[in-house]
Design a protein around this motif. Sequence first.
Motif, short mmCIF file in Angstrom:
data_model
loop_
_atom_site.label_atom_id
_atom_site.label_comp_id
_atom_site.label_asym_id
_atom_site.label_seq_id
_atom_site.Cartn_x
_atom_site.Cartn_y
_atom_site.Cartn_z
N MET A 1 43.92 -25.95 71.43
CA MET A 1 44.16 -26.12 69.99
C MET A 1 45.64 -26.36 69.76
O MET A 1 46.47 -25.52 70.11
CB MET A 1 43.69 -24.88 69.25
CG MET A 1 43.50 -25.09 67.79
SD MET A 1 42.35 -23.86 67.16
CE MET A 1 43.46 -22.73 66.42
N ASN A 2 45.96 -27.46 69.18
CA ASN A 2 47.36 -27.77 68.93
C ASN A 2 47.80 -27.16 67.62
O ASN A 2 47.01 -26.79 66.78
CB ASN A 2 47.56 -29.27 68.82
CG ASN A 2 46.76 -30.00 69.87
OD1 ASN A 2 46.81 -29.63 71.04
ND2 ASN A 2 45.99 -30.98 69.44
N ALA B 1 45.69 -35.02 65.91
CA ALA B 1 45.26 -35.82 67.04
C ALA B 1 45.13 -37.30 66.64
O ALA B 1 45.42 -38.18 67.42
CB ALA B 1 43.94 -35.32 67.57
N LYS C 1 54.30 -29.81 54.74
CA LYS C 1 53.72 -28.57 55.28
C LYS C 1 53.20 -28.75 56.70
O LYS C 1 52.55 -27.87 57.25
CB LYS C 1 52.56 -28.14 54.38
CG LYS C 1 53.00 -27.83 52.95
CD LYS C 1 52.44 -26.54 52.43
CE LYS C 1 52.93 -26.25 51.04
NZ LYS C 1 51.92 -26.44 50.01
N ALA D 1 22.40 -37.73 65.18
CA ALA D 1 23.49 -36.98 65.79
C ALA D 1 23.07 -35.53 66.00
O ALA D 1 23.78 -34.76 66.60
CB ALA D 1 24.75 -37.04 64.93
N GLY D 2 21.93 -35.18 65.47
CA GLY D 2 21.31 -33.92 65.88
C GLY D 2 21.64 -32.74 65.01
O GLY D 2 22.57 -32.75 64.22
N ASN E 1 34.13 -44.70 63.72
CA ASN E 1 33.44 -43.66 64.46
C ASN E 1 32.66 -42.74 63.54
O ASN E 1 31.54 -42.34 63.84
CB ASN E 1 34.45 -42.82 65.24
CG ASN E 1 34.63 -43.37 66.65
OD1 ASN E 1 33.67 -43.84 67.25
ND2 ASN E 1 35.84 -43.33 67.14
N PRO F 1 48.68 -27.60 64.00
CA PRO F 1 48.02 -28.61 63.17
C PRO F 1 48.82 -29.87 62.90
O PRO F 1 48.26 -30.94 62.88
CB PRO F 1 47.76 -27.85 61.87
CG PRO F 1 48.52 -26.58 61.96
CD PRO F 1 48.69 -26.28 63.40
N SER G 1 53.33 -33.81 50.27
CA SER G 1 53.20 -32.37 50.37
C SER G 1 52.61 -31.97 51.71
O SER G 1 53.07 -31.04 52.37
CB SER G 1 52.33 -31.86 49.22
OG SER G 1 51.83 -30.59 49.52
N ARG G 2 51.58 -32.70 52.15
CA ARG G 2 50.96 -32.36 53.43
C ARG G 2 51.90 -32.66 54.59
O ARG G 2 51.94 -31.92 55.57
CB ARG G 2 49.64 -33.13 53.59
CG ARG G 2 48.54 -32.63 52.67
CD ARG G 2 47.20 -33.24 53.01
NE ARG G 2 46.57 -32.57 54.12
CZ ARG G 2 45.73 -31.56 53.98
NH1 ARG G 2 45.42 -31.10 52.81
NH2 ARG G 2 45.21 -30.98 55.05
N GLY H 1 28.90 -42.05 63.45
CA GLY H 1 28.45 -40.66 63.57
C GLY H 1 27.61 -40.22 62.40
O GLY H 1 27.11 -39.11 62.37
N LEU I 1 50.69 -30.45 57.84
CA LEU I 1 49.24 -30.42 57.98
C LEU I 1 48.74 -31.82 58.36
O LEU I 1 49.48 -32.79 58.25
CB LEU I 1 48.59 -30.01 56.65
CG LEU I 1 48.89 -28.57 56.24
CD1 LEU I 1 48.49 -28.34 54.80
CD2 LEU I 1 48.17 -27.60 57.15
N THR I 2 47.46 -31.89 58.80
CA THR I 2 46.91 -33.22 59.11
C THR I 2 46.98 -34.08 57.87
O THR I 2 46.75 -33.61 56.76
CB THR I 2 45.43 -33.11 59.51
OG1 THR I 2 44.76 -32.37 58.51
CG2 THR I 2 45.26 -32.45 60.85
N ARG J 1 50.41 -35.84 47.05
CA ARG J 1 49.64 -35.06 47.99
C ARG J 1 50.04 -35.38 49.42
O ARG J 1 50.17 -34.49 50.26
CB ARG J 1 48.17 -35.38 47.81
CG ARG J 1 47.37 -34.10 47.76
CD ARG J 1 46.00 -34.34 47.28
NE ARG J 1 45.09 -33.65 48.17
CZ ARG J 1 43.79 -33.85 48.14
NH1 ARG J 1 43.27 -34.68 47.27
NH2 ARG J 1 43.02 -33.18 48.94
#
Lengths: 342, 261, 261, 427, 427
Positions: free
Chosen positions: E1-2, E8, E225, E425-426, E38, E4, E221-222, E42, E227-228, E218
């Motif tokens: 876990m990186n 990725a 901080k 996708a189950g 993707n 945030p 701001s992210r 998905g 964040l992703t 927004r």
Amino acid sequence: GDDSGKGGDGGDASKAKVGVILPDTESSVRWEAADRPALEAAFKKAGVEYDIQNTEGDAEKMTALAESMIGDGVTVLAIVNLDSASGAAIQEKAAAAGVPTIDYDRLTLGGSASAYISYDNVAVGELQGEGLQKCLGDKAANIVYLNGSPTDNNATLFAEGAHKVLDANSKLKVVGEQAVPDWDNEQAAKIFQQLYTAADGKVDGVLAANDGLGGAAISVLEGAGQAGKVPVTGQDATVEGLQNILAGTQCMTVFKSSVGEANALAEAAIAIASGKDAATTGTVKDTEGGRDVPSVILEPVAISKDNIAEEIGKVFADGSMTYDDVCTGKFEKLCTDAGITP
Amino acid sequence: MTAEPGAPLLELRKVNKSFGVVHVLHDVDFAVYPGQVTALVGDNGAGKSTLVKVIAGIYGRDSGDYHFEGAPVAVHGPRDVSALGVEIVYQDLALCDNLDIVDNMFLGREKRKGIVLDDETMETMAWETLTSLSVRTVKSVRQSVASLSGGQRQTVAIAKAVLWNSKVVLLDEPTAALGVAQTRQVLDLVRRLADRGLGVVLISHNMNDVFEVADRITALYLGRVAADVPAKDLTHNQVVELITAGRSGDLGIRDVAAATI
Amino acid sequence: MTAEPGAPLLELRKVNKSFGVVHVLHDVDFAVYPGQVTALVGDNGAGKSTLVKVIAGIYGRDSGDYHFEGAPVAVHGPRDVSALGVEIVYQDLALCDNLDIVDNMFLGREKRKGIVLDDETMETMAWETLTSLSVRTVKSVRQSVASLSGGQRQTVAIAKAVLWNSKVVLLDEPTAALGVAQTRQVLDLVRRLADRGLGVVLISHNMNDVFEVADRITALYLGRVAADVPAKDLTHNQVVELITAGRSGDLGIRDVAAATI
Amino acid sequence: MNKPAPSADGGDSSPTGRSSWGSEQARLVRGELAAYGNRLRGGDMGSLPAVLGLVVLFAVFASLHDRFLTTYNMANLVIQAASICVLAMGLVFVLLLGEIDLSAGVAGGACATITALAMIDHGWTWWAATLAGITVGALIGLAIGLLVAYLGIPSFVVTLAFFLALQAVPLKLIGAGGSLRFNDEVLRGLSIKNVPVTAGWIVALVIVLAFAALSLWRHTSRVRKELTHKPLLLVILQIAVLAAIVLGLTALLSRNRAPNPLVFNISGIPWVAPVVIALLVFWTFVLTRTRFGRHLYAVGGNAEAARRAGINVNRMKIAAFVICSGMAAISGILAASYTGKVSPGSGGGNELLYAVGAAVIGGTSLFGGRGRAIDAVVGGLVIATIPNGLGLLNQASYINFLVTGGVLLLAASVDAVSRRRRSSAGV
Amino acid sequence: MNKPAPSADGGDSSPTGRSSWGSEQARLVRGELAAYGNRLRGGDMGSLPAVLGLVVLFAVFASLHDRFLTTYNMANLVIQAASICVLAMGLVFVLLLGEIDLSAGVAGGACATITALAMIDHGWTWWAATLAGITVGALIGLAIGLLVAYLGIPSFVVTLAFFLALQAVPLKLIGAGGSLRFNDEVLRGLSIKNVPVTAGWIVALVIVLAFAALSLWRHTSRVRKELTHKPLLLVILQIAVLAAIVLGLTALLSRNRAPNPLVFNISGIPWVAPVVIALLVFWTFVLTRTRFGRHLYAVGGNAEAARRAGINVNRMKIAAFVICSGMAAISGILAASYTGKVSPGSGGGNELLYAVGAAVIGGTSLFGGRGRAIDAVVGGLVIATIPNGLGLLNQASYINFLVTGGVLLLAASVDAVSRRRRSSAGV
Ligand SMILES: Nc1ncnc2c1ncn2[C@@H]1O[C@H](COP(=O)(O)OP(=O)(O)OP(=O)(O)O)[C@@H](O)[C@H]1O
Ligand SMILES: Nc1ncnc2c1ncn2[C@@H]1O[C@H](COP(=O)(O)OP(=O)(O)OP(=O)(O)O)[C@@H](O)[C@H]1O
Ligand SMILES: [Mg+2]
Ligand SMILES: [Mg+2]
């Protein structure tokens, strides 16, 4: 067992009990607003017991109501059938239980009614056709038909009458004809709006089967700035229709006095219940059953801006509305202008 | 790696599986040998359950081959797999909460007399199997499974899988919710099944259990096979290293740093 | 029994609970002491989870009293209990599969700025808590929990409970699906919480874990309290006997044979 | 865990001699009744709440109108309820899977049109025409099922589309505003004729005897195999209750119930009743005693678990829709038989909503996994009682709307309140 | 876990100098688009499938009738779709909880009656009358909610009862067969008048600027901080697309679109459009950015989990029904505004089924937990397009029924097929 004949076992009027089944509350204002009170008044006056019910347009419910009325011991049963087949089935059942029947407003083809009391529905359509033609005048015109519910046989008869008149005029071109499912006014507006769009706004007259459908068409014309310029027909002489005529947005409506019809029914029912024959004005051919049904046939009246002042009195007399209902707000002045007074 | 103990019963080769952007299984080779207990170990989210569901036919493979008894087979769904004689206890159990214990145990393979369900036979068989798994607190096999405790549910799921004569049994963390005595019974059962010649796969996070019953250990690390070796060649600590770091001494994935999900 | 370590934080007295005909809890007395880890042990179906749900206010009691910090309290639902400062990790986890990890962790206690949700703060806090629990394979905290592995789900449930400043934490088999490293972290966490003065209840079938962290052990047998003693006074074997037979030496239920569910 | 045989709630495992058999049985029955009480309190209500609702309705209407409880009206009620009961019974299969079929009502109308045309235009006999109608129904169900199962379109949307499209069938075949006569001796006779009194008695007796034989045989078989079983006395009691109801109703309906009995004779069980009962018995058998039924419940309870157990979930869905539409065809034919005609609007009103309501009031869940054929019948009776009773009272139509809604709510509340504990028992 | 921040899928964590900013951003956007592809594969489709369905419908109708794509007809479509969109938006709240409200359509009719009477008989101004209508709607929702939440009656049955009972209201107040004129300047004007062209442009610009400001704020701001976050270029692209759509539509509707342009001038955005958009924005905000919205999703996803998290599930249910009926009132008023009148049958037809269908086609689940306000609008447009297009073609009734069903199925299939992988996708 069936077809045990229509011989009544009734005695005098005091023992009579009349059952009446009305069809719905959707297709027209008249059943609950006019027929019921008129019938009640007539029966009360004659001193017979009565039971008046409405089936809300549901054939199964009508059959159930008929069953419970027969069970309840009515001595004569009058029905406004939803269609001939279910009506005939009910009359068969009544006959099986020894109860004579009357067709009210709609003839049950292949039925066994002792009498038929009605307006002529094809004549209604003819009046509508004539009215529209008059409003259009002599010029060539594109017209749109907004017919009643595709599942309603009366709607078919209205359209038949209107076509009979308008098809004869070669200057008129039908640019759209649609039946409105369940007489639904909102659908009617959408349907008309699309017909209007498809005709690129080149619509000069609308044959709407009743005032409700007419009102829906008028509301669309209003949005396109054409209300009042395109004549629209109607039927039933409702408040909405009469007001639209006063406002000049509707060309005409057809008035069928329920009181007249109800009184005729009451008379016939009381006669049959007491074992007598009803006084009739003639017979109507049952094409399916191949018999001549003793009938009382009444004539509908067309109301347009020209004769509204004279005819509206009869409408008020019918009891479903008063001067105050029609001539409220901005219509008060229009009433005065048209010569209608309280 | 050491010599293989005969031909594998069931074998997956170079299997890949992604969910949208998440690549969960990378070129996974996995084999189940008859008469052996293979322990499948790995960290949370390593891909063990996904591998089991791929074997079960619940998830399709993105690539890779599926072999059974040496021959490639086409697997399109759970029915194909159970027709091969493979039974599975899922981690998420998958019981029908509206049915009772007997109904769940025989689901899909009900006993019948003519076209009528033979409830009496099924009820008797269900009691026998449950009793053999040391369940003491289940009051009636006609109880709906919604009312069972966590361990009781797990026991029902296990009982459902071992009721049939199958060739391969996969158990995904079967003892996670079980009490001491029930765990004992399940471990014994696992051993007994292998001794009868079945191929058994056991997934567990409990190293004591793994070392007690496993003949081979396959370790998954971030969806890759880090090792696939006989249990006797590994120590407790080595396995934990393989699980948590993907490497232990000369075992494991060469380029651990490059491995991502 | 030995002397009590101070007054209990939370105490149930003579609690009974039935589901229709099934009488699951019989006159259960249960206490949680501040700064202590109480292990609640018992066989599958003994009534542990039911007791937890009674404490949580999810099930009503048929009879019996509920005391908190010495005073009787009226508990009508989960909200009353969480208002008292009691956090619970349920065995069946109870996550909303349609929400993501952050949403689940803060469910019912979302951070806000004005009336708008403060997603940024929540996201940061969620990462921190999850990282402290050794989760390595979760790719994004915005992943929906439906796509998580069994152990990842369990970690989210645990993280959700320890995120808040509470007085009592109950964990129903929290490590059942966890890997080696994650289990280690949770056991350490349990110890740390108790050392901070919280009352902690741990339910587990793993005796090693129980003896590692528990100060007291309460054993349930068929819905009855078989023993409630300091952990140091008991041996591994005694506990197993209490669980499976309801008695061990002079500890346990006097008339075991009469005990039925 | 004990050996199953000496079940915790008793069983006649200790036959302590003839003399005490009676008291022993009485004790066991008391135990069984206590357990039943516990089950009720635990929320496992069966159809009891809906029956309660029905009783409330009967009491209310009987107090408001003296004709309500006459046998004539009760026979009417049976005939009026038949088509909704059958429709609801078909819907139970779809609801069991958590799906819905909005088109069932109009499918019934369309199939009845086919049946009527087969008889009128092609002169087919009633059974061939009926079969044609049901076959068309099954094909409609097949189409719906394929779309739902294989394309994965939500059944709400698929059947909404069919609801619209199927209205075209009678409209096209009959023509706008028209209607078709439905006066075949046999089919129309279903609603207006009655089973000859003697035949009625024979059938009633056969039913009672068959039930008795089956119950006793099952009881002894379970005793022999040492499985849990009810005490014998309770089995006998159940048989007695069924016998009382069946024979009582037969007796009641065998009397002349014509409103003017001197002129006319109406007696015997209306033909629709045996039709509905036969369908009820058949589908109850299918749902509870066959593999197919078991799989339906499994798919409804947890489709993924069922799939993992090797059940072909798609095939189950298709089967459910086929059964539903096939039953809708029968329901449509019964409705046509009742009104003596088919018209373009047949089945297009609120029938469908009422039928779903009937199933739900009877105890079937909209979310799948819970439901029985008897639910549909009990719920259908509740729904049919409302207009039957209201029809006697003769009110303005807005009052009818109001009261219908209110009474439906009342019936459902009785149901819901008595069923509540199911959820308060948790999870 | 990186940690945030350096997500990725990228993020502008390596600003390697001004010169390469563009290419760096392009790379990030490519990554983001690949991820989107993707996601689609998905199964996470958003409202794309419904939009696709809409595009298919547009293509079909445009090819069949040359008037379909005229601005006049597009404005028609907007006006015709308004009331169903609003009704469906209200229903989304109820569907989110896995409940249903069969009475919403007639509740709308009843509330519109109240509004009309308040104006006609009591001379209230339009906003007071509207408020009265909405209040009555909310009270209806309250009653339904209380019955569902506290008595535990299935919402299908409760709202079926209300569906019947509420039909009595206009029937009583208006009288059978009658109708009330709905000709208030403002309310009627919603459907037949247009926003003045200048005002329309101003509002359109404000919307675009507000969206741009919010997105950028927004984003920064992210980034701050850690964040992703999406790459900046993508944010800008999104703003550009929105601006193009909003301003494009405004330009289109600002032209004179009257079929007879010389005589009459129709230009500007129809007033209903801003009303619907305002409701959409408001409810989207409530659902996605407030605690209340979050709790709705939680209750719909897993009511038991929500209860354990201390959410008052009953109160959420009541709130959902209140919102639904309140929105139904607005929808009823819009419908009345469209036809210029209220009549006893208003809202009693298939409106409700269509509205639920709209929500479902848009992507809302009938089983709770999944749904958005935009679903209702997109689905509502699909549903409204069918009669709009068919209406131009002027076919016989039965063909209309048939084609409506078929086209609905078609639109839903596009949706379902593209959404399928979600399930494949189950789990
Ligand atoms: N349907 C899905 N969609 C997206 N990601 C998924 C899905 N199912 C599983 N994953 C992801 O795949 C990875 C592997 O999951 P899996 O359940 O196989 O792990 P596991 O090894 O069984 O872990 P555990 O020991 O916790 O049970 C996890 O990171 C999980 O988040
Ligand atoms: N809703 C319910 N209805 C009926 N019986 C129930 C219900 N919930 C639990 N039980 C019964 O109560 C008993 C105790 O269950 P509980 O879940 O408390 O066990 P537990 O000690 O947590 O077991 P485990 O270790 O397996 O989790 C079980 O026999 C179970 O079948
Ligand atoms: Mg797993
Ligand atoms: Mg437990």
